[in-house]
Design a protein around this motif. Structure first.
Motif, PDB file in Angstrom:
ATOM      1  N   ILE A 253      -3.930   4.143  -0.398  1.00  0.00           N
ATOM      2  CA  ILE A 253      -4.301   3.737  -1.746  1.00  0.00           C
ATOM      3  C   ILE A 253      -3.660   2.380  -1.998  1.00  0.00           C
ATOM      4  CG2 ILE A 253      -4.695   6.059  -2.634  1.00  0.00           C
ATOM      5  CD1 ILE A 253      -1.938   6.101  -3.785  1.00  0.00           C
ATOM      6  N   GLU A 254      -4.200   1.622  -2.893  1.00  0.00           N
ATOM      7  CA  GLU A 254      -3.831   0.218  -3.070  1.00  0.00           C
ATOM      8  C   GLU A 254      -2.648  -0.026  -3.999  1.00  0.00           C
ATOM      9  OE1 GLU A 254      -5.088  -2.362  -1.396  1.00  0.00           O
ATOM     10  OE2 GLU A 254      -6.316  -0.945  -0.277  1.00  0.00           O
ATOM     11  N   TYR A 255      -2.037   1.006  -4.514  1.00  0.00           N
ATOM     12  CA  TYR A 255      -0.942   0.812  -5.447  1.00  0.00           C
ATOM     13  C   TYR A 255       0.119   1.876  -5.232  1.00  0.00           C
ATOM     14  CZ  TYR A 255      -3.024   4.770  -7.829  1.00  0.00           C
ATOM     15  OH  TYR A 255      -3.511   6.016  -8.118  1.00  0.00           O
TER      16      TYR A 255
ATOM     17  N   ASN B 291       0.823  -1.199   0.000  1.00  0.00           N
ATOM     18  CA  ASN B 291       0.000   0.000   0.000  1.00  0.00           C
ATOM     19  C   ASN B 291       0.859   1.253   0.000  1.00  0.00           C
ATOM     20  OD1 ASN B 291      -2.386  -1.488   0.147  1.00  0.00           O
ATOM     21  ND2 ASN B 291      -2.375  -1.502   2.376  1.00  0.00           N
TER      22      ASN B 291
END
Length: 150
Positions: free
Chosen positions: A143-145, A57
């Protein structure tokens, strides 16, 4: 002139050249930002993206407060240009968004990277931008990326 005198003069010239070269690598963060952004541009927002260690993350925050933006842009840090491979990987990215374009600046605890140039902080043990981020009570979201790879 004999060989010893010529050798001495050449040695002195080489030593002076080295010190001039080494001194020429010194700069400040404010000079780097001034060179990066045209004076006619207006900074509208600064966003920070930072990798979370041992996770996939990234945390993100955006700054709109013009006083804080001005403080970040004029932070007093002495820096010295180094090899981009001398220090650990860049883990945080600052995106300076102006009315014309975006500028990306990578950083870690003791260095900053602009494009392919890396600069080590020479006047303190901690990057002053990180101190500002620690001091401010900013809202961070996960955020996931990881949007940036240095």
């Amino acid at each position: 002139m004999d060989v010893k005198k010529i050798g001495g003069v050449i040695l002195i010239i080489l030593i002076m050249g080295y010190f001039i070269y080494d001194f020429s690598k010194n700069t400040t963060y404010e000079e780097l930002v001034t060179d990066l952004i045209d004076e006619k541009e207006t900074v509208e927002q600064i966003s920070f993206y930072s990798d979370v260690p041992y996770m996939m993350n990234t945390v993100h925050t955006a700054i709109h407060d013009q006083d804080l933006i001005s403080e970040i842009m004029t932070t007093d840090m002495k820096m010295k240009k180094i090899s981009p491979y001398d220090l650990p990987a860049i883990t945080s990215t600052m995106v300076i968004q102006t009315d014309r374009q975006d500028y990306k600046v990578g950083f870690d605890a003791n260095s900053i990277m602009i494009g392919s140039d890396r600069y080590m902080v020479t006047d303190d043990y901690l990057n002053a931008i990180e101190r500002v981020l620690i001091r401010e009570d900013l809202e961070w979201g996960i955020i996931e990326y990881t949007p940036f790879v240095w």
